[in-house]
Design a protein around this motif. Structure first.
Motif, PDB file in Angstrom:
ATOM      1  N   GLY A  92      -2.484  11.048   8.820  1.00 37.19           N
ATOM      2  CA  GLY A  92      -2.337  12.233   7.850  1.00 37.19           C
ATOM      3  C   GLY A  92      -3.321  12.162   6.773  1.00 37.19           C
ATOM      4  N   CYS A  93      -4.072  10.808   6.407  1.00 36.22           N
ATOM      5  CA  CYS A  93      -4.985  10.632   5.708  1.00 36.22           C
ATOM      6  C   CYS A  93      -6.388  10.624   6.573  1.00 36.22           C
ATOM      7  N   LEU A 141      -3.692   4.477  -0.031  1.00 38.31           N
ATOM      8  CA  LEU A 141      -3.576   4.393   1.499  1.00 38.31           C
ATOM      9  C   LEU A 141      -2.587   3.300   1.728  1.00 38.31           C
ATOM     10  N   ASN A 142      -2.288   2.074   0.799  1.00 37.62           N
ATOM     11  CA  ASN A 142      -1.047   1.496   1.078  1.00 37.62           C
ATOM     12  C   ASN A 142       0.154   1.910   0.946  1.00 37.62           C
TER      13      ASN A 142
END
Length: 191
Positions: A92-93, A141-142
């Motif tokens: 999804g990123c 992102l983490n």
């Protein structure tokens, strides 16, 4: 002479211990044992340089990480900007979308952060003072990858918006983090 002083020290301690109550004497023995053991503990758990792992929210980090959690312990396995630059991103990123899709920019940052992709922000930029953009992106992102369950996207966005507007972030009343302190906190959530 040094030998005499060494022999006199235990005698002085015994004399002082006689003046203490049983509870006071027990505390003194415990303290001495703790000092001796702490060297061993520090040797067993020492981190390189000034690295500090922070597995809590910004305000929780001010209490020395003593914040209590209900339910399962938080996941604290965040990765650095360099890691995300060279590895697959969470589902999804999109590396090619602009940084502003996640972190909106004011007019002062529109020509720098506002024109940079999410992937490109991970590289050091001359205009990204202290590396705030790259570390926020890595933390985002983490969170998306489930590597940092104590942070949220909204929390990271709040840090960015307040920093843009005021030049600092206040994790709690009366405390102001400049860009360097923000990045210190963000780096502490990564290994």
């Amino acid at each position: 002479m040094a030998t005499e002083q060494q022999h006199d020290a235990p005698a002085a301690d015994a004399a002082n211990a006689a003046d203490l109550s049983p509870v006071g004497a027990a505390r003194r023995r415990f303290t001495r044992a703790g000092v001796a053991a702490s060297g061993v503990l520090l040797t067993l758990h020492s981190q390189p340089g000034m690295a500090v792992e922070v597995c809590t929210t910004p305000s929780g980090s001010l209490s020395g990480g003593l914040q209590s959690f209900r339910g399962p312990p938080p996941t604290c396995a965040g990765r650095s900007p360099g890691y995300w630059k060279n590895h697959s991103w969470p589902r999804g990123c999109n590396k090619n979308e602009p940084f502003t899709r996640i972190f909106s920019c004011n007019s002062l940052n529109a020509k720098t952060y506002g024109t940079t992709s999410q992937s490109a922000i991970l590289d050091p930029k001359q205009w990204d003072k202290n590396g705030i953009g790259r570390h926020l992106m890595a933390c985002y992102l983490n969170v998306q990858a489930g590597l940092s369950t104590f942070q949220t996207t909204a929390m990271l966005q709040r840090i960015w918006l307040e920093y843009q507007a005021k030049g600092y972030y206040a994790p709690t009343a009366g405390v102001k983090w400049d860009g360097g302190k923000i990045v210190d906190y963000l780096q502490g959530t990564m290994y």
